[in-house]
Motif scaffolding. Sequence first.
Motif, short mmCIF file in Angstrom:
data_model
loop_
_atom_site.label_atom_id
_atom_site.label_comp_id
_atom_site.label_asym_id
_atom_site.label_seq_id
_atom_site.Cartn_x
_atom_site.Cartn_y
_atom_site.Cartn_z
N GLY A 1 -4.45 7.39 5.25
CA GLY A 1 -3.20 6.64 5.36
C GLY A 1 -1.98 7.48 5.16
N GLN A 2 -2.17 8.73 4.73
CA GLN A 2 -1.02 9.60 4.46
C GLN A 2 -0.26 9.98 5.73
N ALA B 1 0.31 5.23 0.33
CA ALA B 1 -0.55 6.38 0.59
C ALA B 1 0.22 7.65 0.24
N LEU C 1 0.84 -1.19 0.00
CA LEU C 1 0.00 0.00 0.00
C LEU C 1 0.88 1.25 0.00
N LEU D 1 0.03 4.38 8.53
CA LEU D 1 -0.67 3.20 8.02
C LEU D 1 0.04 1.96 8.53
N SER E 1 -8.49 7.34 -0.13
CA SER E 1 -8.55 6.95 1.27
C SER E 1 -7.52 7.73 2.07
N LEU F 1 -4.37 6.68 -2.77
CA LEU F 1 -3.80 5.39 -2.38
C LEU F 1 -3.60 4.54 -3.62
#
Length: 397
Positions: A345-346, A284, A282, A349, A343, A298
């Motif tokens: 997550g920055q 972000a 993932l 995460l 989404s 994302l």
Amino acid sequence: MRSRARAHVATLFLSAVVASALLATGEGAAHARTPSPSPPSSPSAPFGLPASVDGGAWASGHLQGTAIDRRRGHMYFSFTNLLVKTDLAGRPIGSITGLTGHLGDLDFNSADGRVYGSLEYKAAQAFYVAIFDGSRITRMNMDARTTDVLSTVHLREVVRDYTADMNGDGVFDGDTGNTPDHRYGCSGIDGVAFGPDLNGRGGGRLTVAYGVYSNTARTDNDHQVLLQYDVRDWRKYERPLSEDALHTSGPSSPGGKFFAYTGNTTYGVQNLEYDGDSGNWLMAVYKGKKAAFPNYGLYVLDGSKPARRGEVKGQPRPESGRIVSLLPRGLHHEPSGVYGYESGGQYGLVSLDDGRHYVAEASTVDSGGTTLQTGRAVLHRWTGAVPDPFAVRGPGG
């Protein structure tokens, strides 16, 4: 991760004063919610996972990343120039101050029990992996420069790309995106995560993602750039942090260099995470600004597909490299071929490798006229739904 709050001496002093005052009153941090029940006392027992973990409120830079030590029941929060260690009820256990560089994303290495993070000194053209020994973080306001909790490893490959004179004028243009310099638009490093070799050969690697300047006028900055390192022999490179004499001890080159075609983003991969449940990665990001791309928040790398040799698009001269594929799921932008999601997550995460993830939230609070930075990690479950693949879940969900 880039509001790019600078760790000035006055800010560090204020952080220490605020933290000390809070501890003196028994608070430990400025919390906006009631802590979860205390975790079990045995360090070897599995800890129940709360619906959220509060990282507190600090006179610091904004939240950059999070990491969890599930066996010991600890969470780590990177606040740009401050590292905070809490238990899973959100009670502060210790903190590391004295960082004047930019501390970014974090990940916990279960192989050696330490926390790894990205650390930049852009003015000095120096980029490091910071390695924190969490077992030694036992009190608040421990100085990174005078205690033995932190070691650093220099990343020469990042320096080469960051300082690259792409227009051949013999001038390094410095920390700015408004220039043709900086190979691939490299602005330094941000995302870090442990996971498999992207070549598909197995084995654990530390992956470090470039920061990438936002620049809509160039075509050679449309990839996320990932470096992989085998850290098992890194003890020979590790040095204490000495900001007065920054060292260059580190590997001469990465074990692998990889490119993911996403379109330009604003400062590259902010948080990188390997998800052991799906086998995917993932990424972000802060959204990009190029109209030719979808500019998602994302991107997901397809862990089932090893890197392949291919074109690194948009370079001044034809270039090939190891290309990693985006997972063909989620939102799809047909003109560019890019897949992704919208989404959070920055700001942090963490994959729990069972379909659950902690997704961090960042905000600010006012404390007597002083703006404090806050952060908390909130438990989610991956659904894969569009546009946002994360759904908030409680501790049992």
